[in-house]
Structure formats: C-alpha cells, structure tokens
Motif scaffolding. Structure first.
Motif, short mmCIF file in Angstrom:
data_model
loop_
_atom_site.label_atom_id
_atom_site.label_comp_id
_atom_site.label_asym_id
_atom_site.label_seq_id
_atom_site.Cartn_x
_atom_site.Cartn_y
_atom_site.Cartn_z
N PHE A 27 53.94 52.29 -75.25
CA PHE A 27 53.84 53.13 -74.06
C PHE A 27 55.16 53.27 -73.32
CE2 PHE A 27 53.19 48.97 -72.12
CZ PHE A 27 53.70 49.08 -70.83
N VAL A 28 56.10 52.35 -73.54
CA VAL A 28 57.41 52.39 -72.90
C VAL A 28 58.34 53.25 -73.75
CG1 VAL A 28 59.40 51.04 -72.19
CG2 VAL A 28 57.10 50.11 -71.87
N ILE A 29 59.07 54.16 -73.10
CA ILE A 29 60.05 55.00 -73.79
C ILE A 29 61.42 54.37 -73.58
CG2 ILE A 29 61.05 57.30 -74.01
CD1 ILE A 29 58.44 58.38 -72.74
N ALA A 30 62.00 53.81 -74.64
CA ALA A 30 63.25 53.07 -74.52
C ALA A 30 64.22 53.51 -75.61
CB ALA A 30 62.99 51.57 -74.64
N GLY B 240 66.27 42.62 -74.15
CA GLY B 240 64.83 42.57 -74.38
C GLY B 240 64.02 43.11 -73.22
N LEU B 241 64.68 43.80 -72.30
CA LEU B 241 64.01 44.37 -71.12
C LEU B 241 63.84 45.87 -71.31
CD1 LEU B 241 65.95 42.36 -68.39
CD2 LEU B 241 63.59 41.99 -69.12
N ALA C 137 61.95 52.23 -66.84
CA ALA C 137 61.90 53.15 -67.97
C ALA C 137 60.76 54.16 -67.84
CB ALA C 137 61.74 52.35 -69.27
N SER C 138 60.97 55.31 -68.43
CA SER C 138 59.91 56.32 -68.48
C SER C 138 58.75 55.80 -69.33
CB SER C 138 60.45 57.61 -69.10
OG SER C 138 61.46 58.18 -68.29
N ASN D 114 57.57 44.58 -72.02
CA ASN D 114 58.68 45.00 -72.86
C ASN D 114 58.17 45.06 -74.30
OD1 ASN D 114 60.73 44.87 -70.66
ND2 ASN D 114 60.18 42.70 -70.71
N VAL D 115 57.39 46.10 -74.58
CA VAL D 115 56.61 46.16 -75.81
C VAL D 115 57.47 45.91 -77.05
CG1 VAL D 115 55.14 47.61 -77.26
CG2 VAL D 115 54.94 47.73 -74.77
#
Length: 405
Positions: free
Chosen positions: A86-89, A99-100, A116-117, A340-341
């Motif tokens: 779900f996190v866009i990184a 790792g964040l 993050a978006s 932090n997936v």
C-alpha cells in the motif's frame, strides 16, 4: 473500468472510471484479481471525508496480474502474479535506505506535511487512485510489487502481504516483547488477529487478545490466543495484572486506533466534523484532537512499568490529549507509524508461502464478494455484521446484490 468510489460520508459506489494508463516509464498496470477492505478504509468511509473528493477510487490492499510495464521496468513482466504494497516508495532515497519506506522522500506529500504517498488514501497521502477496481497503475514498479508464485493457491495466501501481514509484523517488532514475555493485543480485527498470531509465532509466552465481538474472539481462540471479552470485564488493566504477577503486560499492541469504542465525546466530534463543509472541517481535523483515545489510554494502564506500547491502529488527531504523567512515570516506550511494508517482505513472504500456514492467513477472510457489491462489504464490515472480519472484493465475481450492475 469499474471501480469503487467515495461519494460522501458513509456512501461509496462502484462506477465507470477511465482505465489507468502508463504515465511514466517506471509504471506498471495490474489487472486486479483480489482487493481487500481494510479497517483504515473505514476511516475514509466515515471520518476523513474532508480530504476526499467525490469519485476518488479507494483501496490499498490489492493483488493481481501484470498487464503492461513501462520501458524502464526490468523486474516485472506481463503475466506475473503480484501483490502491491500500500506504500508507494522509490526504494532509493535516504529514508528508503533506512528501511523507512513509509517516509519515502521521493513520494512524500509535502503539501500536507505527510509521509509517503499511499494508494487510495485521501489528499493527505497523494490522492493516488486505489486498488478496489479492475485495474491499477503502480508507480515505481521495480520496487513495489511483490512477485508471488502462480501455483494455484488462492489469492488469500498472498494478498495480505499488501498490508495486514507486514503491518502486524511491524507492530510486534515495535512492541519489543521480551523472551517469554506477555503481550496484550487491543482489538481483534485483521491487524489484531495477525499481530497476536505473529507474537505467538515469535515466542511470546502469553498473548492476550481483547475485543467484544464474538466472532473475532472465537477466531483468535482458534489460533491459540487467550482472549478477554470486554463485555464481561469491567477493568481490563486489573485483569491483566492478575495474570502478570501484578505488574501488567510487557508489551501492548493497540490495533484499534482512532475509532475505538468508549469515546463518545470524540465520536460526536468526528461525526459533526464530517458533516461540515470541507473548508470548515479540515481545520478541525488538522488542528484539533478528534481521535477516540479509549484504546490508547487503556494501553497506558495495561502496560507494565518500563514496558512498550506499539501503535498500529491509525490515529489522525493533531492535538490529542495524552496521559503524559503516566507515560513518564511508568517509563513507557512508545513506537508507532505506517508500516514500512517493503522492509518486512523478506521476513514474512516465507511464512505466508509455507504450506503449513503458520500464521493462518487462510483463516482470516470471512467474505469474498463481487467488486460490484463493495458498498455492502463496507456496510457489514463497519457494523461488524454477518460475522465480517475480513472482506475481499473480486472484480471477476458476479454481483449477488439486487440492483448492482
């Protein structure tokens, strides 16, 4: 394509929206085969409307099959079966290197001072179209999607890598449960269920799950979790102390967050703010304490002196009152944040892939329904009706609800 859209407070509907397209050479287009409804989606459904526009596509727990990739994508190819975090990184900035990933400096929403978006999660987090849809555009496709085996296993074996499993893993990691220690999990929704199972898997001697919904309590017991039913316990902290030599729990995981039961005043503020025009409501959300704090306050009471509280339940208030005297006096450690997936995938992928299913991922979903019936899914999940604990939407499944397309 068809997609689940936000239309107003406690009003969502599946509508025709434009198909996503590649916008950058690092993008990919995913055909969605499953997309779960998250407890965080209920915050959008009933609380965070001022930061949504009618027509926004929701959803941040999707998986599916790669349909198309941009010219810069090298780690994916059409036909790959993938789960989308779900996190866009970006995977390469300083925050990602630490790792964040939920603080990614490339996708941070600086306009609102946020990290993050995220897919399908309000203007505060980029207003990126979500995955409760037939198709999804995924930026940074070499970094985000996790390729999983196309082995005939149901999606539910891998689907929760998008959010639930890594979020629960981080919750337990942050809880710092000592060897042979006791951890109390407040709230036995999907995150609480997996947090309790992961804590037990990682060696906690005593795991106690606290809730008041019979189906949730029963599910936890199926996985060897001791339970405490709020309907029959007047003082949870006292009950926990009786089980822990009078000290309290070494660790407490708050898997409830800002919509906890037992906070009637804050509930009224949330409801009232949600009905105001956006120009008036936004300052209430960004400058006032609007959370229901009952679960967090309970965690402070339950944790032993020198213990740790881990917050995985989402809070949104900017000036929530905190029991600082008790936190300081008890020398409590407090950790929290969006998962932090990407950081935890290497830890959890082998566990969900294991045919023995040590985390019980195949015993979490209670409803698999058509995408067209998503409004019904939101309704029963919010009301905890019909035994709903985890609802998964299937774009390929025909509707069973009268009047749905």
């Amino acid at each position: 394509m068809r997609a689940l859209t936000w239309q107003g407070r406690e009003k969502v509907s599946v509508e025709d929206v434009p198909d996503p397209r590649l916008q950058h050479p690092a993008d990919a287009i995913i055909k969605i085969t499953s997309s779960a409804i998250c407890g965080s989606d209920l915050h959008l459904y009933s609380v965070l409307g001022p930061f949504l526009d009618a027509g926004d596509v929701l959803g941040h727990e999707p998986m599916g099959v790669v349909q198309e990739v941009g010219s810069e994508v090298t780690n994916l190819k059409p036909g790959d079966r993938v789960v989308v975090p779900f996190v866009i990184a970006c995977g390469s900035c300083w925050m990602c290197s630490q790792g964040l990933h939920s603080q990614c400096e490339t996708t941070q929403v600086r306009e609102h001072g946020k990290g993050a978006s995220l897919f399908g999660y309000t203007k505060l987090y980029g207003q990126v179209p979500g995955g409760q849809a037939e198709y999804l555009r995924v930026p940074f496709a070499d970094v985000g999607p996790v390729v999983v085996p196309d082995d005939g296993e149901p999606d539910e074996r891998y689907l929760y890598l998008s959010d639930v499993v890594p979020t629960a893993w981080q919750a337990v990691e942050y809880a710092q449960v000592p060897p042979g220690g006791t951890v109390v999990v407040l709230g036995l929704g999907p995150i609480g269920q997996l947090s309790a199972r992961i804590a037990r898997h990682r060696g906690a001697e005593q795991v106690i799950g606290v809730d008041l919904v019979p189906e949730r309590l029963e599910m936890a017991r199926r996985h060897g979790i001791a339970t405490m039913d709020l309907r029959g316990v007047d003082d949870v902290a006292a009950a926990v102390r009786e089980l822990t030599h009078g000290r309290g729990a070494d660790s407490v995981i708050d898997a409830v967050g800002m919509e906890a039961h037992g906070s009637p005043v804050a509930k009224g503020v949330q409801a009232g703010a949600g009905m105001l025009p956006d120009a008036l409501a936004k300052p209430l959300f960004t400058k006032a304490g609007i959370d229901r704090m009952a679960a967090l306050h309970a965690a402070v009471e339950i944790v032993r002196r020198g213990g740790t509280i881990s917050l995985s339940g989402v809070y949104g208030g900017a000036q929530d009152p905190m029991p600082m005297l008790d936190l300081f006096d008890k020398q409590v450690n407090l950790r929290m944040g969006q998962a932090n997936v990407h950081r935890w995938i290497e830890d959890v992928l082998p566990l969900v892939s294991d045919s023995a299913d040590p985390l019980g991922v195949l015993d979490l979903r209670t409803h698999r329904i058509s995408l067209e019936d998503a409004a019904h899914g939101y309704d029963i999940f919010q009301r905890k009706d019909d035994g709903a604990i985890k609802v998964v939407l299937d774009p390929a499944m025909p509707s069973t609800q009268a009047g749905a397309r």
